[in-house]
Design a protein around this motif. Structure first.
Motif, PDB file in Angstrom:
ATOM      1  N   LYS A 170      25.071  -2.293 -13.468  1.00  0.00           N
ATOM      2  CA  LYS A 170      24.712  -0.914 -13.808  1.00  0.00           C
ATOM      3  C   LYS A 170      25.814   0.016 -13.319  1.00  0.00           C
ATOM      4  O   LYS A 170      26.714  -0.436 -12.595  1.00  0.00           O
ATOM      5  N   ASP A 171      25.718   1.263 -13.692  1.00  0.00           N
ATOM      6  CA  ASP A 171      26.793   2.210 -13.379  1.00  0.00           C
ATOM      7  C   ASP A 171      26.974   2.371 -11.862  1.00  0.00           C
ATOM      8  O   ASP A 171      26.085   2.892 -11.185  1.00  0.00           O
ATOM      9  N   ALA A 215      28.720   4.386 -10.251  1.00  0.00           N
ATOM     10  CA  ALA A 215      28.803   5.790  -9.832  1.00  0.00           C
ATOM     11  C   ALA A 215      27.404   6.354  -9.575  1.00  0.00           C
ATOM     12  O   ALA A 215      27.232   7.291  -8.795  1.00  0.00           O
ATOM     13  N   LYS A 216      26.388   5.753 -10.244  1.00  0.00           N
ATOM     14  CA  LYS A 216      25.024   6.293 -10.131  1.00  0.00           C
ATOM     15  C   LYS A 216      24.119   5.433  -9.259  1.00  0.00           C
ATOM     16  O   LYS A 216      23.094   5.909  -8.776  1.00  0.00           O
ATOM     17  N   HIS A 217      24.450   4.136  -9.112  1.00  0.00           N
ATOM     18  CA  HIS A 217      23.563   3.233  -8.376  1.00  0.00           C
ATOM     19  C   HIS A 217      24.325   2.561  -7.238  1.00  0.00           C
ATOM     20  O   HIS A 217      25.289   1.835  -7.479  1.00  0.00           O
ATOM     21  N   ALA A 241      24.592  -1.334  -7.382  1.00  0.00           N
ATOM     22  CA  ALA A 241      25.208  -1.972  -8.567  1.00  0.00           C
ATOM     23  C   ALA A 241      26.029  -3.184  -8.123  1.00  0.00           C
ATOM     24  O   ALA A 241      26.712  -3.138  -7.103  1.00  0.00           O
TER      25      ALA A 241
END
Ligand code: GTP
Length: 237
Positions: free
Chosen positions: A170-171, A173-175, A178
């Motif tokens: 998953k991204d 930058a957001k998780h 990841a």
């Protein structure tokens, strides 16, 4: 110096990579750094075909999302890749690397037209060949152009250098949780909808068993490490 494990590669650079921190256009320090990195790999003895995107100047997909005719927007994007190709040619030649630019849309006053056999000959003679104007067709990305040219020049691998250090589930930058893959299959990339390359490009590589290595271009020296077979980034196979 460690021997390279590849004789011939297709290096795909995103247009955004040339913009550096300024976000758009071409940053001189950034393109010089990239040219030094490419020159290092070249001097290790690898034949390099290069496809460059155009997103630092113009993004066809974004413009068409805002209502512009997709074909027109894509043609503008293709012209943007030609600007980047000429900039890279200049930067590489300043590093002492001989280059030729070939474009998929004819503009003979500016660069050679794309001729497959001539491109291969240039590579054999030790020139980096920079392929501009994508595939020459709208509705195809420069990732697809990279896959196509890689197969046409019989490259052993596509090296996709981006701002991210590989492929995550998953991204990143957001998780925070990841997970990065060291290796992943083409079909997993397609099924999970991972944003490595678009599905046309991935499918072409899958059908022709062409491996893709994706890694972080912002770390100086990574292109050389990749051609020397060091495990950096993610291998799609
Ligand atoms: P060989 O002689 O085959 O080894 O290759 P070469 O590329 O050195 O020879 P050529 O005489 O074809 O090219 C000399 C220079 O002219 C190179 O910098 C080419 O990129 C450039 N050139 C060749 N064809 C074209 C063309 O159609 N348009 C433009 N703008 N430049 C060209």
């Amino acid at each position: 110096m460690k021997e390279p494990v590849y004789k011939r590669i297709l290096l795909k650079l995103s247009g955004e990579a040339l913009a550096g921190k300024q976000g758009t256009g071409i940053n001189t320090a950034t393109i010089t750094q990239i040219a030094q990195d490419v020159a290092e790999a070249y001097k290790a003895g690898v034949q390099i075909g290069l496809v460059i995107g155009g997103g630092n100047i113009y993004r066809g997909v974004a413009a068409s999302a805002e209502g512009m005719d997709r074909a027109s927007a894509d043609y503008m994007g293709m012209l943007a890749t030609c600007i980047n190709a000429l900039a890279l040619q200049d930067a590489l030649e300043k590093q002492g690397v001989p280059t030729r630019v070939q474009t998929a849309i004819e503009m003979a006053e500016i660069a050679e037209p794309y001729i497959r056999r001539k491109a291969i000959r240039h590579l054999e003679k030790g020139r980096i060949v920079i392929f501009g104007a994508g595939t020459g067709n709208p509705f195809f990305t420069t990732d697809t152009a990279a896959s196509l040219r890689a197969m046409e020049i019989n490259a052993q691998v596509i090296m996709k250098a981006t701002k991210v250090d590989g492929i995550y589930d998953k991204d990143p930058a957001k998780h925070a949780d990841a997970k990065k893959f060291d290796k992943i299959s083409y079909i997993d990339v397609l099924n999970r909808g991972l944003q490595v390359m678009d599905s046309t490009a991935i499918s072409m590589c899958m059908d022709n068993k062409l491996p893709i290595i994706t890694f972080d271009l912002t770390q100086p020296g990574n292109i050389l490490k990749a051609v020397q077979g060091e495990i950096i980034g993610t291998l799609v196979h």
